[in-house]
Scaffold this active site. Structure first.
Site, PDB file in Angstrom:
ATOM      1  N   GLU A  85      14.072 -10.686  35.457  1.00 33.88           N
ATOM      2  CA  GLU A  85      13.234 -10.513  36.651  1.00 33.88           C
ATOM      3  C   GLU A  85      11.776 -10.242  36.278  1.00 33.88           C
ATOM      4  OE1 GLU A  85      14.913  -7.854  39.618  1.00 33.88           O
ATOM      5  OE2 GLU A  85      12.923  -7.490  40.461  1.00 33.88           O
ATOM      6  N   LYS A 280      18.641   0.314  42.874  1.00 36.12           N
ATOM      7  CA  LYS A 280      18.601  -1.004  42.210  1.00 36.12           C
ATOM      8  C   LYS A 280      17.340  -1.087  41.353  1.00 36.12           C
ATOM      9  CE  LYS A 280      17.585  -5.542  41.793  1.00 36.12           C
ATOM     10  NZ  LYS A 280      16.344  -6.096  41.261  1.00 36.12           N
ATOM     11  N   ASP A 296      27.255  -1.630  27.285  1.00 34.65           N
ATOM     12  CA  ASP A 296      28.001  -2.255  28.379  1.00 34.65           C
ATOM     13  C   ASP A 296      27.348  -1.882  29.710  1.00 34.65           C
ATOM     14  OD1 ASP A 296      29.839  -2.898  30.345  1.00 34.65           O
ATOM     15  OD2 ASP A 296      31.578  -2.245  29.185  1.00 34.65           O
ATOM     16  N   HIS A 393       4.013  -8.478  42.546  1.00 40.29           N
ATOM     17  CA  HIS A 393       5.225  -9.241  42.270  1.00 40.29           C
ATOM     18  C   HIS A 393       4.968 -10.749  42.348  1.00 40.29           C
ATOM     19  CE1 HIS A 393       9.534  -9.530  41.880  1.00 40.29           C
ATOM     20  NE2 HIS A 393       9.512 -10.473  42.810  1.00 40.29           N
TER      21      HIS A 393
HETATM   22  C1  MEV Z   1      13.088  -5.016  42.988  1.00 34.21           C
HETATM   23  O1  MEV Z   1      13.815  -5.568  41.919  1.00 34.21           O
HETATM   24  C2  MEV Z   1      13.243  -3.514  43.003  1.00 34.21           C
HETATM   25  C3  MEV Z   1      12.596  -2.786  44.194  1.00 34.21           C
HETATM   26  O2  MEV Z   1      13.064  -3.344  45.409  1.00 34.21           O
HETATM   27  C4  MEV Z   1      12.988  -1.351  44.063  1.00 34.21           C
HETATM   28  C5  MEV Z   1      12.597  -0.481  45.248  1.00 34.21           C
HETATM   29  O3  MEV Z   1      12.507  -1.004  46.383  1.00 34.21           O
HETATM   30  O4  MEV Z   1      12.434   0.727  45.027  1.00 34.21           O
HETATM   31  C6  MEV Z   1      11.098  -2.960  44.158  1.00 34.21           C
END
Ligand code: MEV
Length: 441
Positions: A85, A280, A296, A393
């Site tokens: 990513e 995430k 792992d 991003h």
């Molecule tokens: C993207 O991979 C991760 C985010 O969505 C995490 C978040 O919203 O805190 C930017």
């Protein structure tokens, strides 16, 4: 209609590819070429990769990036990250630099207990089972001596074996709940070998326990397996600084930033929809280091998410507060990692990644990984509560879109400049690229 294939695993790698191309791609040569393009020209290295798993037909690359300037417990690290990513490595590096100027990260290992269970069914007197368990307990240690002796030399071994009555949840269900110290190895093989030996010992000796009736002598072992839930294999990482030092050419003032940041964490604590995305983002950092160091990541993911829900609702793994003008932001997660065994000495890039980190012990790696997760979350939440994440991003994503459009290096350079003061969206890039191509034609 595609016919099933027998004996597939016995085919050579070339034969497997041929079968795939014939059966699913009308014998398309590009399929064969694409797969072979990713074979390593170094045959020994390729064989090593072929043998990691079964039915290998090619290699699947992920970029390996590095994030420098991580000051952890006053020691400077460059952190290896394997991830597909865009923006993740950039965000980690940015957060590392930000905290480098503010005292760096502090990390501590709270505990290192690993867990494994023998799940079994028994329908007799619970009292007699308890007595039997107590009488047989020393035997668990003697029967596993051949497995534990090396681990004991390294300072680990079996730390406890407990009989747990789970019949309130499921009729007849009991467990041997066992805990282990596995030092620098993740310990999966060690734990599973011990558990299978415990199960055998427990079942076989029941025959000779005089108090049991003939029915009670029948203990049905259902399974013996380690648990990836390790709530007592915990690490904490933290950053902190005066609120006044929090800004860095931001549009928002420091107090407002700190308050909004803490709010964002509170939202992730109370709202599962947000918590999942919040966590995430943490896993972006954690998985990338876990993968680069040959650990792992599925085990780590499963254990961490279970921990995020330990209080009955899925919640944030990070915490933040402002107290007496001091901003503190921290993470507490379970991490079962190894720096010996498994891929750690087999995969050349994993070896290199561990060397880059100064050949850490498992405890040291736990701290580094927790810091990577905290840094990633800091970068994400900081962007979210200030500029939003799309600006940074999409700039990174621009290169991916240009690659998809098969732009040349000169074209990429042109469009990076072109989009410097414009909003990057997929369609904006495609439109600009097509217009450029027409103009050039
Ligand atoms: C993207 O991979 C991760 C985010 O969505 C995490 C978040 O919203 O805190 C930017």
């Amino acid at each position: 209609m595609i016919a099933p294939i027998a004996g597939f695993s016995k085919l050579s790698k070339d034969e497997k590819i041929e079968w795939l191309a014939n059966t699913y791609f009308q014998n398309n040569e590009t399929v064969v070429n694409t797969l072979k393009k990713y074979w390593n020209t170094d045959e020994i290295l390729q064989k090593l990769h072929d043998e990691f798993i079964e039915n290998t037909i090619s290699n699947f690359y992920l970029p390996l990036g590095i994030a420098p300037n991580f000051l952890i417990n006053n020691q400077l690290f460059v952190i290896p990250m394997a991830i597909e990513e865009s923006s993740v490595v950039a965000a980690a590096s940015k957060a590392a630099k930000f905290w480098l100027d503010r005292g760096g990260f502090k990390a501590t290992v709270v505990s290192t207990e690993k867990v494994g269970q023998v799940h079994f069914m028994y329908f007799g007197s619970t009292e007699k089972l308890k007595n039997y368990f107590e009488s047989i307990k020393p035997e668990f240690y003697t029967a596993t001596k051949h497995i534990t002796q090396n681990m004991e030399k390294r300072g680990g071994g079996i730390t406890n074996i407990e009989l747990r009555d789970k019949t309130a949840e499921l009729d007849g269900y009991f467990q041997l709940h066992c805990t282990f110290e596995t030092v620098d190895s993740m310990g999966a093989n060690f734990i599973n070998s011990c558990l299978e030996e415990f199960a055998k010992t427990f079942k076989d000796n029941a025959e000779n326990f005089e108090d049991f009736t003939s029915e009670e002598k029948y203990i049905q072992i259902v399974m013996s397996i380690l648990s990836n839930y390790v709530p007592n294999c915990l690490v904490k990482a933290e950053v902190s600084c005066p609120v006044a030092s929090l800004t860095e050419g931001e549009t928002m003032d420091a107090d407002e930033f700190a308050a909004k940041f803490v709010r964002a964490i509170q939202i992730a604590k109370t709202e599962p929809y947000r918590a999942v995305t919040h966590n995430k983002g943490i896993m972006n950092g954690i998985d990338a280091v876990v993968l680069a160091t040959g650990n792992d990541f599925r085990a780590v993911e499963a254990g961490i998410h279970a921990y995020a829900a330990k209080d009955g609702q899925y919640s944030s793994l990070t915490h933040a507060e402002v107290n007496d003008g001091i901003f503190t932001f921290w993470i507490e997660i379970p991490l079962s990692l190894g720096t010996v065994g498994g891929l750690t000495s087999l995969h050349p890039l994993v070896k290199l990644a561990l060397e880059m980190l100064g050949k850490p012990t498992a405890k040291e790696l736990m701290k580094i990984v927790a810091v990577a997760g905290l840094a990633q979350n800091f970068a994400a939440v900081r962007s979210l509560v200030t500029t939003g994440i799309q600006k940074g991003h999409m700039k990174m994503h621009l290169v991916n879109i240009l690659n998809q459009l098969e732009a040349t290096e000169a074209e990429k350079k042109h469009f990076i400049t072109f989009f410097k003061d414009k909003t990057v969206t997929h369609s904006a890039v495609v439109d600009a690229f097509n217009a450029y191509k027409v103009a050039q034609a």
